[in-house]
Design an enzyme around this catalytic site. Structure first.
Site, short mmCIF file in Angstrom:
data_model
loop_
_atom_site.label_atom_id
_atom_site.label_comp_id
_atom_site.label_asym_id
_atom_site.label_seq_id
_atom_site.Cartn_x
_atom_site.Cartn_y
_atom_site.Cartn_z
N LYS A 197 -8.83 -5.61 2.09
CA LYS A 197 -10.17 -6.00 2.56
C LYS A 197 -10.58 -7.40 2.09
O LYS A 197 -11.75 -7.65 1.82
CB LYS A 197 -11.20 -4.95 2.15
CG LYS A 197 -10.87 -3.55 2.68
CD LYS A 197 -11.96 -2.53 2.48
CE LYS A 197 -12.99 -2.59 3.58
NZ LYS A 197 -13.85 -1.38 3.61
N HIS A 206 -8.47 9.47 3.31
CA HIS A 206 -7.64 8.32 3.66
C HIS A 206 -7.74 8.07 5.16
O HIS A 206 -7.54 8.98 5.97
CB HIS A 206 -6.18 8.57 3.28
CG HIS A 206 -5.97 8.73 1.80
ND1 HIS A 206 -4.81 9.22 1.25
CD2 HIS A 206 -6.77 8.45 0.76
CE1 HIS A 206 -4.91 9.24 -0.07
NE2 HIS A 206 -6.11 8.78 -0.38
N THR A 207 -8.07 6.85 5.52
CA THR A 207 -8.17 6.46 6.93
C THR A 207 -6.98 5.60 7.30
O THR A 207 -6.64 4.65 6.59
CB THR A 207 -9.48 5.69 7.19
OG1 THR A 207 -10.59 6.50 6.82
CG2 THR A 207 -9.60 5.30 8.65
N ASP A 228 -11.10 4.91 -2.61
CA ASP A 228 -11.47 4.24 -1.34
C ASP A 228 -10.90 2.83 -1.24
O ASP A 228 -11.46 1.97 -0.56
CB ASP A 228 -13.00 4.19 -1.17
CG ASP A 228 -13.66 5.53 -1.41
OD1 ASP A 228 -13.25 6.50 -0.76
OD2 ASP A 228 -14.58 5.60 -2.25
#
EC number: 6.3.4.4
Length: 451
Positions: free
Chosen positions: A357, A64-65, A36
């Protein structure tokens, strides 16, 4: 040379050399934590310039985004590079394929705007098949483990990956080439496989004829996409110059051999999996990019030394929207752990890192980074194999002041606050691998390229 009476002056004389002697180099993207990390985003970024994008292992347990022009695509079996209309995508022999899931995934993404995927997807004939009863068996096995041990060991959340790889390792599995060959022979093998599982799990019921009818239909849909994966990859490597990208699923700490066993997946999600899962010689591995969040998350149980079971962990979970794409489970959250990143680098030999992120940390007053583990007050020089020992480690932290400003609009290194730059440079120096990208948002435009 005692074995030759007249050894040739040139031992390779007369041998036909490949068209491209050294072969094209392959770029590999791998997770450096517990999954992730945002691998799909990095693959999407690189896929815009790639001719070939390949999956080498795992199955529909991957998640997977990718966000393109405000649209969010979710991929589980399809390589994320399928978004690029100029890329050919390959599902290698190391991947286990659930055909209903594959077509459902494609159709769901078609509704969001994915086009022409069926003409750009190549599936290896050596890939193993996941059947519906594998998923049922996965659930039965976990129920039994919970009853005897009181804990769940699978990270796949009943996506049938473990039982399928077990069938493969036991040499009773069925492959794509079986399905597309003599269907009468396939049917016999399928029934035998079902009977073997039913002899082990008395509660397992399978409508064999109904399943076979559906499998035959799926097989015909799949047939135009199937190739001999080994020869296809060899031609790609040794033909005209091509940019070839390999997309790893899961991550280093979930690897069946190197991860936090038994809380792992059932395949090799480290760099060796790219070779065995696609038939790529190690000589053709070029860049190896590791992907890590600016903090750490994992799904399910298992040791997690830097986990924060407090307001900080809740903040990271909420701000980071830390819910599994595949499982829907909330992810556990904690500080960045450089011990596991160094360990992942030891195994994979990363040539660069993508740190994603970073923006999630924007509101924190202070930020900690785990730099070492201690047992009984003494640093240990390695990442423990024993999970009981890993549960007992004390983490040594470095503490940094938070930058307390919004980084989501930053598009260049100089746009980042100095304190954020200091944090990034510390991570880079401590693991000894350059950071090539810094992510500050969901879309590909939010990846700051450093070099």
């Amino acid at each position: 040379c005692k074995f030759y009476t007249n050894p040739p002056s040139n031992p390779t004389q007369g041998l036909k050399r490949p068209r491209n002697e050294t072969g094209n180099k392959v770029t590999v993207v791998l997770g450096a934590q517990w999954g992730d990390e945002g691998k799909g985003k990095v693959v999407d970024l690189l896929a815009t310039e790639s001719d070939l994008v390949c999956r080498c292992q795992g199955g529909n347990n991957a998640g997977h985004t990718v966000v393109v022009e405000g649209t969010e695509y979710d991929f589980h079996l399809l390589p994320s590079g399928i978004i690029n209309p100029k890329s050919i995508c390959v599902i290698g022999n190391g991947v286990v394929i659930h055909l209903p899931g594959l077509f459902e995934e494609a159709e769901n993404n078609e509704k969001k705007g994915l086009k022409g995927w069926e003409k750009r997807l190549i599936v290896s004939d050596r890939a193993h098949l996941v059947f519906d009863f594998h998923q049922v068996v996965d659930g039965i096995q976990e129920t039994q483990r919970q009853a005897t041990e009181g804990k769940m060991t699978s990270v796949n959340h009943f996506h049938s990956i473990g039982p399928t790889y077990a069938s493969k390792a036991s040499r009773i599995g069925l492959r794509v080439c079986d399905l597309l060959g003599d269907f009468k022979e396939f049917s016999t093998k399928f029934k035998n496989l079902v009977e073997q599982y039913q002899s082990m799990y008395s509660s397992l019921t399978v409508d064999t004829e109904s399943q076979l009818k559906k499998l035959k239909e799926y097989g015909e849909r799949l047939r135009p996409m199937v190739r001999d994966g080994v020869y296809y990859m060899y031609e790609a490597l040794h033909g005209p110059p091509k940019k070839i990208l390999v997309e790893g699923a899961n991550a280093a700490l979930l690897d069946i051999d190197f991860g936090t066993y038994p809380f792992v997946t059932s395949s090799n999600c480290t760099v060796g999996g790219a070779c065995t899962g696609l038939g790529i010689p190690p000589l053709n591995i070029g860049e190896v990019y590791g992907v890590s969040k600016a903090y750490t998350t994992r799904v399910g149980i298992g040791a997690f030394p830097t986990e924060q079971l407090n307001v900080t962990g809740e903040l990271l979970q909420t701000r980071g929207h830390e819910v599994g794409v595949t499982t829907g489970r909330k992810r556990r959250c904690g500080w960045l752990d450089l011990v596991i990143l160094r360990y992942a680098h030891m195994i994979n030999g990363f040539t660069a890192i993508a740190l994603t992120k970073l923006d999630i940390l924007d509101v924190l007053d202070e930020i900690k980074v785990g730099v070492a583990y201690k047992i009984n007050g003494k640093r240990i020089p390695h990442f423990p194999a024993d999970m009981e020992l890993l549960h007992k480690v004390e983490v040594e932290y470095e503490t940094f002041p938070g930058w307390k400003s919004d980084t989501s609009a930053a598009r260049k290194w100089n746009n980042l606050p100095q304190k954020a730059q200091n944090y990034i440079r510390f991570v880079e120096n401590h693991i000894g691998v350059p950071i090539k990208w810094v992510g500050v948002g969901k879309s590909r435009e939010c990846m700051i390229q450093m070099f």
